[in-house]
Motif scaffolding. Structure first.
Motif, short mmCIF file in Angstrom:
data_model
loop_
_atom_site.label_atom_id
_atom_site.label_comp_id
_atom_site.label_asym_id
_atom_site.label_seq_id
_atom_site.Cartn_x
_atom_site.Cartn_y
_atom_site.Cartn_z
N THR A 59 0.89 -1.42 -0.32
CA THR A 59 -0.05 0.23 0.09
C THR A 59 0.57 1.15 -0.20
N ILE A 84 -3.27 -5.94 -4.33
CA ILE A 84 -2.18 -4.62 -4.22
C ILE A 84 -1.04 -6.01 -4.33
N SER A 102 0.78 4.35 -2.77
CA SER A 102 0.44 6.13 -2.28
C SER A 102 1.45 6.22 -3.16
N LEU A 161 -3.65 3.09 3.05
CA LEU A 161 -3.01 4.32 1.90
C LEU A 161 -3.13 5.51 2.55
#
Length: 367
Positions: free
Chosen positions: A43, A260, A47, A327
């Motif tokens: 994550t 992810i 980001s 996130l």
């Protein structure tokens, strides 16, 4: 001499061994991560990618919307009846704020700001960035227009537009964009609608640092949506939702996947709960729960990346995270904006297609 070669051979051997150990160690480090550690790392990478994208010129182009640029209160109809191929419009077309009135009249009044200035195998449009960033003002006369520079260049290598009214529609666009002599990315759109209202839609924007975002949409007997963010060929994020007709009256089955990196969360109408996989292995001790659900959202919005739902993950040790919070602040908002823009394509409708429409009639009038 032999001693020197022996010493060199020894150094080379240990260097190769050390490199191999290092590579193995890196791989083992990744494999040894817990689900929580891996999800946190993935994550964070996602980001960072979203942050980098939002700072790019491509992001500004992609997320143009009528709320930012529209100055007219009239309803917009971005589709027009025509059948246009690349051969019909190829050439170089440049914005000019000072096209003479008599020239405008011979162009039947709709071609008031662009002139064909050269030949090309592609469809090349040059205009000021100020107009490209405000497409609703493209054909309005504004103070200072005569001082603007054509520093925004769209080079289209594939183009097909076919619409004759009704429902049937076919569209293909493949363009690269340059702003102030610097590359700003590449845009691809492939869209078709049949007379029986079956849809197929795909769009992709590739940024200059190899990040890309894309969506795919299909509507017919099967309804499918997919949202992707990649770095080169590496998938940083993918979310897909599919609906299928089943044997029940007016019934539909569904499949849902959110990935992810190497972590995948899946759910289907045949299962009672969400399942999570890490590197393809089921993590039986992890629990996935929906903590928010936009009940009034349409099918295409009923996904995490468009804020249609949010997920809570409870790990084997009892620790809990909310995916949107993991996130980081603002990341999901930016993802929602990006993926929503991949449908709207205001830049395509109000710059590329309008100039293509005019170029088509300009060339026909010359014939």
């Amino acid at each position: 001499m032999k001693r020197n070669m022996l010493a060199f051979g020894t150094i080379l051997f240990f260097s190769v061994a050390l490199f191999s150990c290092s590579e193995s160690s890196d791989s083992n480090t990744e494999n040894d991560l817990t689900l929580e550690e891996s999800l946190t790392a993935k994550t964070s990478t996602l980001s960072t990618a979203v942050s980098t994208i939002t700072e790019s010129k491509g992001y500004e182009i992609l997320t143009l919307s009528d709320s930012d640029t529209k100055t007219s209160t009239e309803d917009d109809d971005s589709r027009f009846s025509a059948a246009i191929t690349l051969d019909d419009i190829k050439g170089v077309y440049e914005y000019s704020a000072a096209i003479a009135e008599d020239t405008t009249e011979t162009k039947m009044s709709y071609n008031s700001k662009f002139e064909k200035t050269g030949d090309s195998d592609n469809f090349v449009v040059k205009l000021p960035k100020e107009k490209a960033n405000n497409p609703w003002n493209l054909y309005l006369e504004e103070e200072g227009d005569s001082t603007l520079v054509n520093d925004f260049v769209i080079t289209t290598t594939q183009y097909n537009y076919s619409f004759s009214g009704g429902f049937e529609f076919n569209y293909l666009l493949n363009s690269s964009i340059e702003v102030e002599e610097e590359a700003a990315g590449e845009l691809y759109v492939n869209w078709s609608i049949s007379e029986d209202l079956n849809y197929e839609y795909e769009s992709k924007y590739t940024f200059t640092d190899d990040y890309s975002v894309g969506i795919e949409f299909q509507y017919g007997d099967t309804v499918q949506y997919a949202y992707m963010l990649k770095n080169g060929e590496d998938v940083l994020f993918k979310e897909a939702l599919s609906f299928y007709k089943n044997d029940e009256e007016n019934g539909r089955s569904y499949e849902y996947t959110l990935a992810i990196g190497a972590i995948e969360i899946v759910k289907s109408s045949s299962s009672d709960s969400y399942l999570v996989y890490q590197d393809g292995e089921l993590q039986e001790d992890a629990i996935i729960e929906v903590v928010s659900d936009t009940s009034e959202s349409t099918d295409d919005e009923h996904v995490f990346c468009r804020k249609g739902l949010d997920l809570q993950i409870t790990f084997a040790d009892g620790s809990v995270v909310i995916l949107s919070e993991l996130l980081g602040d603002g990341t999901l908002d930016k993802m929602t904006e990006i993926f929503s823009s991949m449908y709207d394509m205001y830049f395509v409708n109000h710059v590329v297609n309008k100039v293509a429409h005019e170029a088509y009639y300009m060339n026909n009038s010359e014939d």
